[in-house]
Design an enzyme around this catalytic site. Structure first.
Site, PDB file in Angstrom:
ATOM      1  N   CYS A  82       0.849  -1.189   0.000  1.00  0.00           N
ATOM      2  CA  CYS A  82       0.000   0.000   0.000  1.00  0.00           C
ATOM      3  C   CYS A  82       0.889   1.245   0.000  1.00  0.00           C
ATOM      4  CB  CYS A  82      -0.888  -0.056   1.232  1.00  0.00           C
ATOM      5  SG  CYS A  82      -1.174   1.491   2.048  1.00  0.00           S
ATOM      6  N   GLU A  83       0.655   2.136  -0.965  1.00  0.00           N
ATOM      7  CA  GLU A  83       1.554   3.275  -1.099  1.00  0.00           C
ATOM      8  C   GLU A  83       1.291   4.351  -0.048  1.00  0.00           C
ATOM      9  OE1 GLU A  83       0.894   4.495  -5.111  1.00  0.00           O
ATOM     10  OE2 GLU A  83      -0.625   5.985  -4.571  1.00  0.00           O
ATOM     11  N   HIS A  84       0.204   4.229   0.676  1.00  0.00           N
ATOM     12  CA  HIS A  84      -0.093   5.229   1.707  1.00  0.00           C
ATOM     13  C   HIS A  84       0.631   4.929   3.014  1.00  0.00           C
ATOM     14  CE1 HIS A  84      -4.015   5.705  -0.700  1.00  0.00           C
ATOM     15  NE2 HIS A  84      -3.110   6.559  -1.119  1.00  0.00           N
ATOM     16  N   HIS A  85       0.845   3.653   3.314  1.00  0.00           N
ATOM     17  CA  HIS A  85       1.455   3.278   4.593  1.00  0.00           C
ATOM     18  C   HIS A  85       2.699   2.407   4.438  1.00  0.00           C
ATOM     19  CE1 HIS A  85      -2.887   3.986   5.486  1.00  0.00           C
ATOM     20  NE2 HIS A  85      -2.356   4.674   6.478  1.00  0.00           N
ATOM     21  N   CYS A 104      -2.729  -2.475   6.531  1.00  0.00           N
ATOM     22  CA  CYS A 104      -2.880  -1.133   7.114  1.00  0.00           C
ATOM     23  C   CYS A 104      -4.267  -0.961   7.734  1.00  0.00           C
ATOM     24  CB  CYS A 104      -2.580  -0.033   6.088  1.00  0.00           C
ATOM     25  SG  CYS A 104      -3.717   0.041   4.701  1.00  0.00           S
ATOM     26  N   GLN A 107      -5.000  -0.632  -4.437  1.00  0.00           N
ATOM     27  CA  GLN A 107      -5.694  -1.757  -5.079  1.00  0.00           C
ATOM     28  C   GLN A 107      -6.537  -1.296  -6.269  1.00  0.00           C
ATOM     29  OE1 GLN A 107      -7.802  -4.340  -2.365  1.00  0.00           O
ATOM     30  NE2 GLN A 107      -9.106  -5.136  -3.988  1.00  0.00           N
ATOM     31  N   HIS A 131      -5.870  -5.831   3.599  1.00  0.00           N
ATOM     32  CA  HIS A 131      -4.898  -4.740   3.752  1.00  0.00           C
ATOM     33  C   HIS A 131      -4.405  -4.704   5.192  1.00  0.00           C
ATOM     34  CE1 HIS A 131      -5.609  -2.529  -0.133  1.00  0.00           C
ATOM     35  NE2 HIS A 131      -6.565  -3.429  -0.146  1.00  0.00           N
TER      36      HIS A 131
HETATM   37 ZN    ZN Z   1      -2.714   1.720   3.559  1.00  0.00          ZN
END
Ligand code: ZN
Length: 204
Positions: free
Chosen positions: A94-97, A165, A135, A163
């Site tokens: 996941c590119e956010h976390h 995260c 995703q 996920h």
């Molecule tokens: Zn995430």
């Protein structure tokens, strides 16, 4: 000296790899450990920067792979009906976390006189997954790649993933699954075709 690591897809089909800066990765991990209040010099953490650097080179190997390359070689085949490859396992970040998400991708297409080796669709999933991702975009990218390079009459991609995260931080909901789909051509225009795909993927 640091050398770029080959991705899990092997080197033969890869573009010239961009260098992975292992020394920089090691420095960054050391800095991260210090920033959270750890002692990077204690015994248990001594090799951690190196391990994490090598892990990042591996899980982001898709950044050095053009997924389109796996769809270049196609075969003439008179087959008008749906081709479906189910349960392609993948893991992504996941590119956010920068935490893993993983699950299964299902890829269906309606051939237009050309088919591709079934394993090549799994290669495409790997190349798209092994990079900082979300995703939703991953699902779209796979659909567009198959649609464009096979000149398919339709493509349906369904991705289901857990996920981490969502489970280790924030709302902490372990077990939640995220399902995304991208439909093109015949799968978008014809509800019956789409329903057939859903029944094949999710059963009843
Ligand atoms: Zn995430």
């Amino acid at each position: 000296m640091d050398t770029p690591t080959d991705g899990p897809l092997g080197s033969s089909n890869e573009l010239t790899p961009l260098p992975v800066d292992h020394a920089r990765l090691r420095r960054a991990v050391r800095e991260l450990l210090a920033a959270v209040g750890e002692n990077p010099d204690r015994e248990g953490l001594l090799d951690t920067p190196d391990r994490v650097a090598r892990m990042y080179a591996e899980v982001f190997a898709g950044l050095r792979t053009d997924p389109a390359i796996f769809l270049q070689k196609t075969f003439t085949q008179k087959h008008d009906e749906m081709v479906l490859v189910k349960d392609i396992e993948f893991s992504s970040m996941c590119e956010h976390h920068l935490l893993p998400f993983f699950g299964k991708a299902h890829i269906a297409y309606l051939p237009n006189g050309r088919i591709v080796g079934l394993s090549k669709l799994a290669r495409v999933v790997d190349a798209v997954a092994r990079r900082p991702q979300v995703q939703e975009r991953m699902t779209e990218e796979i659909a567009d790649l198959v649609m464009t390079h096979l000149k398919a009459r339709g493509v349906g991609v369904i991705v289901e993933a857990a996920h981490t995260c969502m489970s280790v931080r924030g709302v902490r909901k372990a077990g939640a699954m995220t399902i995304t789909s991208s439909m093109r051509g015949g799968f978008l225009d014809h509800p019956m075709t789409r329903n057939e795909l859903m029944a094949l993927v999710f059963g009843k």
